[in-house]
Design an enzyme around this catalytic site. Structure first.
Site, PDB file in Angstrom:
ATOM      1  CE  LYS A 179     -35.581   7.758 -24.555  1.00 22.94           C
ATOM      2  NZ  LYS A 179     -34.723   8.168 -23.776  1.00 22.94           N
ATOM      3  CB  SER A 180     -37.326   4.084 -18.690  1.00 24.77           C
ATOM      4  OG  SER A 180     -37.173   5.566 -18.633  1.00 24.77           O
ATOM      5  NE  ARG A 214     -34.373   1.712 -15.558  1.00 27.96           N
ATOM      6  CZ  ARG A 214     -34.298   2.808 -15.708  1.00 27.96           C
ATOM      7  NH1 ARG A 214     -34.575   3.127 -17.186  1.00 27.96           N
ATOM      8  NH2 ARG A 214     -33.806   3.673 -15.042  1.00 27.96           N
ATOM      9  N   GLY A 271     -28.089   9.040 -22.706  1.00 27.01           N
ATOM     10  CA  GLY A 271     -27.561   8.867 -21.168  1.00 27.01           C
ATOM     11  C   GLY A 271     -27.975   7.612 -20.656  1.00 27.01           C
ATOM     12  NE  ARG A 306     -27.674  14.210 -20.680  1.00 30.06           N
ATOM     13  CZ  ARG A 306     -28.749  13.443 -20.685  1.00 30.06           C
ATOM     14  NH1 ARG A 306     -28.846  12.718 -21.509  1.00 30.06           N
ATOM     15  NH2 ARG A 306     -29.709  13.117 -19.715  1.00 30.06           N
ATOM     16  CG  ASP A 316     -37.893  12.434 -19.105  1.00 33.62           C
ATOM     17  OD1 ASP A 316     -36.762  13.172 -18.650  1.00 33.62           O
ATOM     18  OD2 ASP A 316     -37.554  11.160 -19.176  1.00 33.62           O
ATOM     19  CE  LYS A 333     -33.525  15.063 -16.678  1.00 30.31           C
ATOM     20  NZ  LYS A 333     -32.970  13.978 -16.454  1.00 30.31           N
ATOM     21  NE  ARG A 375     -35.061  17.772 -22.847  1.00 32.70           N
ATOM     22  CZ  ARG A 375     -35.161  16.446 -22.063  1.00 32.70           C
ATOM     23  NH1 ARG A 375     -35.854  15.970 -21.296  1.00 32.70           N
ATOM     24  NH2 ARG A 375     -34.875  15.577 -23.239  1.00 32.70           N
ATOM     25  NE  ARG A 403     -37.899  12.779 -23.064  1.00 31.80           N
ATOM     26  CZ  ARG A 403     -38.474  11.730 -23.550  1.00 31.80           C
ATOM     27  NH1 ARG A 403     -39.252  11.396 -24.450  1.00 31.80           N
ATOM     28  NH2 ARG A 403     -37.808  10.422 -23.135  1.00 31.80           N
TER      29      ARG A 403
HETATM   30  C1  S3P Z   1     -34.249   8.033 -17.229  1.00 29.21           C
HETATM   31  C2  S3P Z   1     -34.057   8.625 -15.861  1.00 29.21           C
HETATM   32  C3  S3P Z   1     -34.273  10.116 -16.029  1.00 29.21           C
HETATM   33  C4  S3P Z   1     -35.066  10.590 -17.154  1.00 29.21           C
HETATM   34  C5  S3P Z   1     -34.337  10.020 -18.633  1.00 29.21           C
HETATM   35  C6  S3P Z   1     -34.532   8.568 -18.266  1.00 29.21           C
HETATM   36  C7  S3P Z   1     -34.290   6.541 -16.973  1.00 29.21           C
HETATM   37  O1  S3P Z   1     -33.163  10.888 -15.767  1.00 29.21           O
HETATM   38  O2  S3P Z   1     -34.850  12.020 -17.171  1.00 29.21           O
HETATM   39  O3  S3P Z   1     -34.998  10.530 -19.528  1.00 29.21           O
HETATM   40  O4  S3P Z   1     -34.421   5.750 -17.933  1.00 29.21           O
HETATM   41  O5  S3P Z   1     -33.574   6.162 -15.908  1.00 29.21           O
HETATM   42  P1  S3P Z   1     -32.167  10.903 -14.610  1.00 29.21           P
HETATM   43  O6  S3P Z   1     -31.793   9.651 -13.697  1.00 29.21           O
HETATM   44  O7  S3P Z   1     -30.918  11.732 -14.886  1.00 29.21           O
HETATM   45  O8  S3P Z   1     -33.219  11.810 -13.544  1.00 29.21           O
END
Ligand code: S3P
Length: 435
Positions: free
Chosen positions: A26-27, A31, A98, A126, A317, A344, A348, A389
């Site tokens: 996902k991350s 990007r 987020g 958030r 996570d 989160k 959590r 999650r």
């Molecule tokens: C993420 C960064 C993390 C993670 C989130 C995904 C990202 O959050 O908990 O699920 O893709 O950059 P934080 O940047 O708030 O730590």
């Protein structure tokens, strides 16, 4: 956008066995889409995650005139070459995501139109000022609603690059600043505790001048050039459900292929190994700058530990799953220094404490974490607290529960892992929709 409520029932006491692949990270998908959208040229993104959160990012990138086409499981994106786009004002709803909202705040700060950013009940609670404050120092024109969404971004004459010291170990804050800085002129530095570095790795693939020097990231803005093709590895955070499921259940053995193994994401594997789990990594290689490999894991006997502070950000996570693993370990597991869990998709710490108490597991709550005592999980009806999650962790708990587990409000699984139930049932679980 997600609005229905769906519940699921998971039959108790199963084993899981087999070889699986999990959907794209996902991350890294976020990007790849964002950076392709602001680069020069055409990028094909293979094995991207097709989920609600990623669709939120795609929708936002369409608004900055990126051309995005879905083609046979891939995305084909033609970027806008860092143009500052002029158009009518927009409203964007990022749903539960987020990452989409925070990363796009950096990009939208540099555009020549106004945008209002909002999201679902969870996202609008958030903190967004952790991102708006550093962006405002870069001359961005942003207003939050008491630090949260809705966030309004108005055009600014110029993004001005300045050095930052950020004390929260957050990849989202760091990435938002980096992305905004690409529209500025001067080189700048971000000094911040380590967090996942997918933005830095992806930008380098697009020819960006970005380096890490004495704990500070140095960014020198330049044009981004498409590398033509990006492969997204399987999401280690999705694989984690079956890794922990296999470890805690009896007679289980799972192989997960082509998973992203960026060291800043694998802290939970280190924690599980400290607890006594048998986990092997094979076929390790680098793809588009990211470590990728296969994970082999089997039923293991666990013991309680004190989780070292330096593993918290690298496993952030997966900590709900570590709480589940701890409930199956002998003795006490202490999980502290994890206050970030409170902001989160749900709080959590509170969600997991409530769930474990409902499962009749002993647990102490602290402002920054919990102590979990090994015991027997009783099959109960629990709530996901609107958190994907937490929902999936509760379903995985059925592998060791005495009695079936019902999880209320599981629709949020669509945000990150739409194939979760299908894969779980293919390897031996029995999860069905429940009215
Ligand atoms: C993420 C960064 C993390 C993670 C989130 C995904 C990202 O959050 O908990 O699920 O893709 O950059 P934080 O940047 O708030 O730590």
């Amino acid at each position: 956008m997600i609005s229905e409520t769906i519940n699921h029932q998971a039959a108790c006491n199963n084993t899981i066995n087999g070889t699986i692949n999990v959907p794209g990270d996902k991350s890294i998908s976020h990007r790849a889409i964002i950076i392709s959208s602001i680069a020069e040229g055409r990028t094909q993104i293979n094995q991207y995650l097709d989920s609600e959160d990623i669709n939120a990012t795609i929708d936002a990138c369409l608004q900055i005139n990126a051309e995005i086409k879905k083609n046979d499981g891939s995305l084909i994106i033609t970027g806008n070459n860092l143009q500052r786009i002029q158009r009518e004002n927009i409203e964007l709803n990022f749903g539960n995501s987020g990452t989409s909202m925070r990363l796009m705040m950096g990009i939208l700060s540099a555009q020549k139109f106004s945008s209002t950013l909002t999201g679902d009940e969870s996202l609008t609670q958030r903190p967004m000022n952790r991102v708006s404050k550093p962006l405002i120092k870069m001359n961005a024109n942003i207003e939050t609603s008491n630090g949260t969404a809705p966030v309004t971004i108005n055009p600014t004459d110029d993004i001005k690059n300045v050095d930052h010291i950020i004390n929260i170990p957050s990849a989202q804050i760091k990435s938002s600043i980096i992305l905004a800085g690409l529209y500025g002129q001067d080189a700048f530095r971000i000094t911040t505790p380590q967090s996942r570095d997918h933005t830095e790795i992806m930008l380098k693939e697009f020819g960006s001048k970005i380096s890490l020097k004495s704990n500070a990231i140095k960014i020198t803005p330049n044009k981004l050039t498409s590398p033509n093709t990006i492969y997204i590895p399987g999401d280690i955070s999705s694989a984690a459900f079956f890794i922990v499921g296999s470890i805690i259940s009896k007679d289980s053995q799972i192989k997960i292929e082509n998973v992203g193994l960026n060291p800043l994401r694998t802290g939970f594997i280190d924690i599980l190994k400290m607890m006594g789990a048998t986990i092997d990594i094979t076929d390790l290689k680098k793809v588009n700058g990211e470590a990728v490999g296969n994970i082999n894991v089997q039923s293991s006997k666990l013991k309680g530990i004190t989780i070292p502070k330096d593993l918290i950000t690298r496993s952030i996570d997966e900590l709900p799953l570590i709480v589940l693993a701890a409930s199956q370990a002998e003795g006490k597991t202490s999980l502290r220094n994890a206050e970030e869990l409170r902001v989160k998709e749900s709080d959590r710490i509170s969600s997991m404490v409530t769930m474990m108490e409902r499962f009749e597991i002993s647990i102490d709550e602290f402002s920054d974490g919990m102590n979990v005592y090994g015991g027997t999980i009783k099959g109960k009806k629990v709530n996901s607290f609107g958190d994907h999650r937490v929902a999936m962790t509760a379903l995985i708990a059925s592998l060791v529960s005495e009695g079936d587990i019902i999880v209320e409000d599981t629709i949020n699984i669509e945000t990150s892992f739409p194939e979760f139930i299908e894969i779980a049932n293919n390897i031996g679980m029995n999860i069905q929709a429940y009215d």
